[in-house]
Write a protein that holds these residues in place. Structure first.
Motif, PDB file in Angstrom:
ATOM      1  N   LEU A 297       0.823  -1.199   0.000  1.00  0.00           N
ATOM      2  CA  LEU A 297       0.000   0.000   0.000  1.00  0.00           C
ATOM      3  C   LEU A 297       0.858   1.251   0.000  1.00  0.00           C
ATOM      4  N   ALA A 298       0.430   2.238  -0.700  1.00  0.00           N
ATOM      5  CA  ALA A 298       1.121   3.515  -0.664  1.00  0.00           C
ATOM      6  C   ALA A 298       0.816   4.202   0.650  1.00  0.00           C
ATOM      7  N   ALA A 299       1.639   5.181   1.011  1.00  0.00           N
ATOM      8  CA  ALA A 299       1.436   5.907   2.253  1.00  0.00           C
ATOM      9  C   ALA A 299       0.064   6.556   2.243  1.00  0.00           C
ATOM     10  N   GLY A 300      -0.646   6.430   3.379  1.00  0.00           N
ATOM     11  CA  GLY A 300      -1.973   7.011   3.488  1.00  0.00           C
ATOM     12  C   GLY A 300      -3.072   6.085   3.024  1.00  0.00           C
ATOM     13  N   ASP A 301      -2.754   4.924   2.428  1.00  0.00           N
ATOM     14  CA  ASP A 301      -3.763   3.998   1.951  1.00  0.00           C
ATOM     15  C   ASP A 301      -4.022   2.866   2.931  1.00  0.00           C
ATOM     16  N   ALA A 302      -3.362   2.888   4.083  1.00  0.00           N
ATOM     17  CA  ALA A 302      -3.532   1.821   5.063  1.00  0.00           C
ATOM     18  C   ALA A 302      -4.977   1.789   5.544  1.00  0.00           C
ATOM     19  N   PRO A 303      -5.485   0.597   5.856  1.00  0.00           N
ATOM     20  CA  PRO A 303      -6.880   0.498   6.299  1.00  0.00           C
ATOM     21  C   PRO A 303      -7.075   1.156   7.658  1.00  0.00           C
ATOM     22  N   HIS A 304      -8.256   1.710   7.854  1.00  0.00           N
ATOM     23  CA  HIS A 304      -8.586   2.298   9.154  1.00  0.00           C
ATOM     24  C   HIS A 304      -8.932   1.182  10.124  1.00  0.00           C
ATOM     25  N   VAL A 305      -8.275   1.155  11.274  1.00  0.00           N
ATOM     26  CA  VAL A 305      -8.502   0.116  12.271  1.00  0.00           C
ATOM     27  C   VAL A 305      -9.550   0.609  13.261  1.00  0.00           C
ATOM     28  N   GLU A 306     -10.701  -0.022  13.250  1.00  0.00           N
ATOM     29  CA  GLU A 306     -11.785   0.374  14.142  1.00  0.00           C
ATOM     30  C   GLU A 306     -11.553  -0.194  15.546  1.00  0.00           C
ATOM     31  N   LYS A 307     -11.784   0.640  16.559  1.00  0.00           N
ATOM     32  CA  LYS A 307     -11.675   0.177  17.939  1.00  0.00           C
ATOM     33  C   LYS A 307     -12.872  -0.712  18.274  1.00  0.00           C
ATOM     34  N   GLN A 308     -12.579  -1.822  18.959  1.00  0.00           N
ATOM     35  CA  GLN A 308     -13.609  -2.772  19.328  1.00  0.00           C
ATOM     36  C   GLN A 308     -13.775  -2.798  20.852  1.00  0.00           C
ATOM     37  N   PRO A 309     -14.944  -3.166  21.338  1.00  0.00           N
ATOM     38  CA  PRO A 309     -15.200  -3.167  22.785  1.00  0.00           C
ATOM     39  C   PRO A 309     -14.675  -4.432  23.467  1.00  0.00           C
ATOM     40  N   TRP A 310     -13.403  -4.437  23.814  1.00  0.00           N
ATOM     41  CA  TRP A 310     -12.806  -5.608  24.455  1.00  0.00           C
ATOM     42  C   TRP A 310     -12.953  -5.536  25.982  1.00  0.00           C
TER      43      TRP A 310
ATOM     44  N   GLN B 120      -4.246   5.278  27.051  1.00  0.00           N
ATOM     45  CA  GLN B 120      -3.642   3.953  27.257  1.00  0.00           C
ATOM     46  C   GLN B 120      -4.268   2.890  26.349  1.00  0.00           C
ATOM     47  N   TYR B 121      -4.561   3.294  25.127  1.00  0.00           N
ATOM     48  CA  TYR B 121      -5.112   2.350  24.147  1.00  0.00           C
ATOM     49  C   TYR B 121      -4.021   1.388  23.699  1.00  0.00           C
ATOM     50  N   GLN B 122      -4.218   0.095  23.982  1.00  0.00           N
ATOM     51  CA  GLN B 122      -3.233  -0.920  23.654  1.00  0.00           C
ATOM     52  C   GLN B 122      -3.855  -2.112  22.931  1.00  0.00           C
ATOM     53  N   GLU B 123      -5.044  -1.922  22.413  1.00  0.00           N
ATOM     54  CA  GLU B 123      -5.755  -3.040  21.801  1.00  0.00           C
ATOM     55  C   GLU B 123      -5.742  -2.969  20.275  1.00  0.00           C
ATOM     56  N   ASN B 124      -4.776  -2.204  19.708  1.00  0.00           N
ATOM     57  CA  ASN B 124      -4.748  -2.084  18.250  1.00  0.00           C
ATOM     58  C   ASN B 124      -4.399  -3.405  17.569  1.00  0.00           C
ATOM     59  N   GLY B 125      -3.698  -4.300  18.268  1.00  0.00           N
ATOM     60  CA  GLY B 125      -3.380  -5.610  17.694  1.00  0.00           C
ATOM     61  C   GLY B 125      -4.624  -6.458  17.465  1.00  0.00           C
ATOM     62  N   PRO B 126      -5.386  -6.757  18.525  1.00  0.00           N
ATOM     63  CA  PRO B 126      -6.626  -7.523  18.307  1.00  0.00           C
ATOM     64  C   PRO B 126      -7.649  -6.783  17.457  1.00  0.00           C
ATOM     65  N   ASP B 127      -7.651  -5.446  17.525  1.00  0.00           N
ATOM     66  CA  ASP B 127      -8.541  -4.689  16.642  1.00  0.00           C
ATOM     67  C   ASP B 127      -8.199  -4.971  15.178  1.00  0.00           C
ATOM     68  N   TYR B 128      -6.902  -4.991  14.884  1.00  0.00           N
ATOM     69  CA  TYR B 128      -6.473  -5.262  13.506  1.00  0.00           C
ATOM     70  C   TYR B 128      -6.818  -6.687  13.089  1.00  0.00           C
ATOM     71  N   LEU B 129      -6.557  -7.653  13.979  1.00  0.00           N
ATOM     72  CA  LEU B 129      -6.854  -9.046  13.639  1.00  0.00           C
ATOM     73  C   LEU B 129      -8.345  -9.245  13.382  1.00  0.00           C
ATOM     74  N   TYR B 130      -9.171  -8.610  14.209  1.00  0.00           N
ATOM     75  CA  TYR B 130     -10.614  -8.704  13.996  1.00  0.00           C
ATOM     76  C   TYR B 130     -10.994  -8.091  12.640  1.00  0.00           C
ATOM     77  N   GLY B 131     -10.416  -6.924  12.342  1.00  0.00           N
ATOM     78  CA  GLY B 131     -10.703  -6.278  11.068  1.00  0.00           C
ATOM     79  C   GLY B 131     -10.258  -7.113   9.878  1.00  0.00           C
ATOM     80  N   LEU B 132      -9.135  -7.801  10.050  1.00  0.00           N
ATOM     81  CA  LEU B 132      -8.637  -8.663   8.969  1.00  0.00           C
ATOM     82  C   LEU B 132      -9.550  -9.858   8.748  1.00  0.00           C
ATOM     83  N   LEU B 133      -9.941 -10.518   9.831  1.00  0.00           N
ATOM     84  CA  LEU B 133     -10.759 -11.728   9.720  1.00  0.00           C
ATOM     85  C   LEU B 133     -12.164 -11.436   9.206  1.00  0.00           C
ATOM     86  N   THR B 134     -12.625 -10.219   9.405  1.00  0.00           N
ATOM     87  CA  THR B 134     -13.959  -9.845   8.920  1.00  0.00           C
ATOM     88  C   THR B 134     -13.887  -8.951   7.689  1.00  0.00           C
ATOM     89  N   GLY B 135     -12.700  -8.792   7.122  1.00  0.00           N
ATOM     90  CA  GLY B 135     -12.518  -7.856   6.019  1.00  0.00           C
ATOM     91  C   GLY B 135     -12.589  -8.455   4.629  1.00  0.00           C
TER      92      GLY B 135
END
Length: 276
Positions: free
Chosen positions: A21-34, A161-176
């Motif tokens: 992906l070119a710069a700025g084209d990265a997918p938006h990672v939505e925060k999930q209620p963990w 103290q948002y530290q859930e970007n990893g599982p947020d990304y995995l969830y977005g990938l699996l449902t993307g």
């Protein structure tokens, strides 16, 4: 051990991308209620157990969990399996051990202290079974794929103290996984995914579908629920001492606040009658 036939169609993709992906084209990672989000968050043991079931029945046919031992499943802050359940689970796996007295390697039933064995003997065997792609180990995936959200969000993330970007990304990938829009060419053997950080396509076929894994606790058997559960489980696998870290951190902060208060009032007391 029961394996889903659907898992045989899963090929590596978490680390294998299409065009970058070119710069700025990265997918938006939505925060999930963990449940484990925030300074006082804790893992939901029922969710971790469901997530492990999804990993075991779907993901483990291609992806290893080589840094996690069976006994970790019974440790505090984890899925909450009993010691007997862990022993029975470990015994379902064959572990290569040795050498014996004759210098030969041999197979034995797994023990709680063993780590989850790789589904393939080596990288070459893994690639041969997955059309040349190498399925990554999932032990640290929730941390390895902890993508940043860019400015100005990362400033707010530090403050909250948002530290859930990893599982947020995995969830977005699996449902993307979606049908590619008109005009977007998907290479042969690739799949269009709006949540993949390294491209628009990847080599992993959609691993989840509704009614794929049978839950016994009444939870919805949907792709969305499977993705949430396995993402939470992989977060625990990557950081099994998260709850203990948060407890220690809270205790340290409370001590520092109390200590600073005592210093302040002591200073006021000592210097209160001294002319400045």
């Amino acid at each position: 051990m029961f394996k889903s036939a659907r898992a045989l169609a899963v090929v590596a993709g978490l680390a294998v991308a299409g065009p970058a992906l070119a710069a700025g084209d990265a997918p938006h990672v939505e925060k999930q209620p963990w449940s484990f989000a925030g300074p006082f968050g804790q893992f939901d043991k029922a969710q971790l157990q469901r997530g492990f079931q999804v990993y075991q029945e779907v993901c483990s046919s291609c992806h290893g969990l080589s840094l996690v031992a069976f006994r970790n499943l019974a440790e505090e802050g984890g899925p909450g399996f009993s010691v007997d359940e862990v022993k029975a689970l470990a015994a379902e796996y064959s572990i290569e051990d040795g050498p014996d007295d004759e210098g030969e390697m041999f197979e034995r039933d797994g023990k709680p202290f063993d780590k989850f064995p790789s589904p393939f003997a080596n990288e070459q065997a893994a690639r041969a079974s997955n059309n040349g792609a190498y399925p990554p180990d999932l032990s640290l995936m929730a941390k390895a794929r902890a993508v940043t959200r860019g400015f100005p969000w990362f400033v707010l993330d530090i403050a909250t103290q948002y530290q859930e970007n990893g599982p947020d990304y995995l969830y977005g990938l699996l449902t993307g996984y979606h049908e590619a829009p008109e005009g977007v060419e998907v290479p042969e053997g690739q799949y269009y995914n709006t949540g993949f950080i390294a491209g628009k396509t990847l080599a992993m076929a959609p691993p989840l579908s509704d009614e794929l894994v049978e839950y016994s606790d009444g939870s919805p058997m949907t792709t969305d629920q499977y993705a949430r559960d396995v993402s939470a489980f992989l977060m625990w696998a990557a950081e099994p001492h998260l709850e203990a870290r948060k407890r220690i951190g809270f205790g340290v902060m409370a001590f520092l606040i109390l200590f600073a208060s005592l210093l302040y009032f002591t200073k006021r007391k000592i210097w209160s009658n001294v002319d400045h």
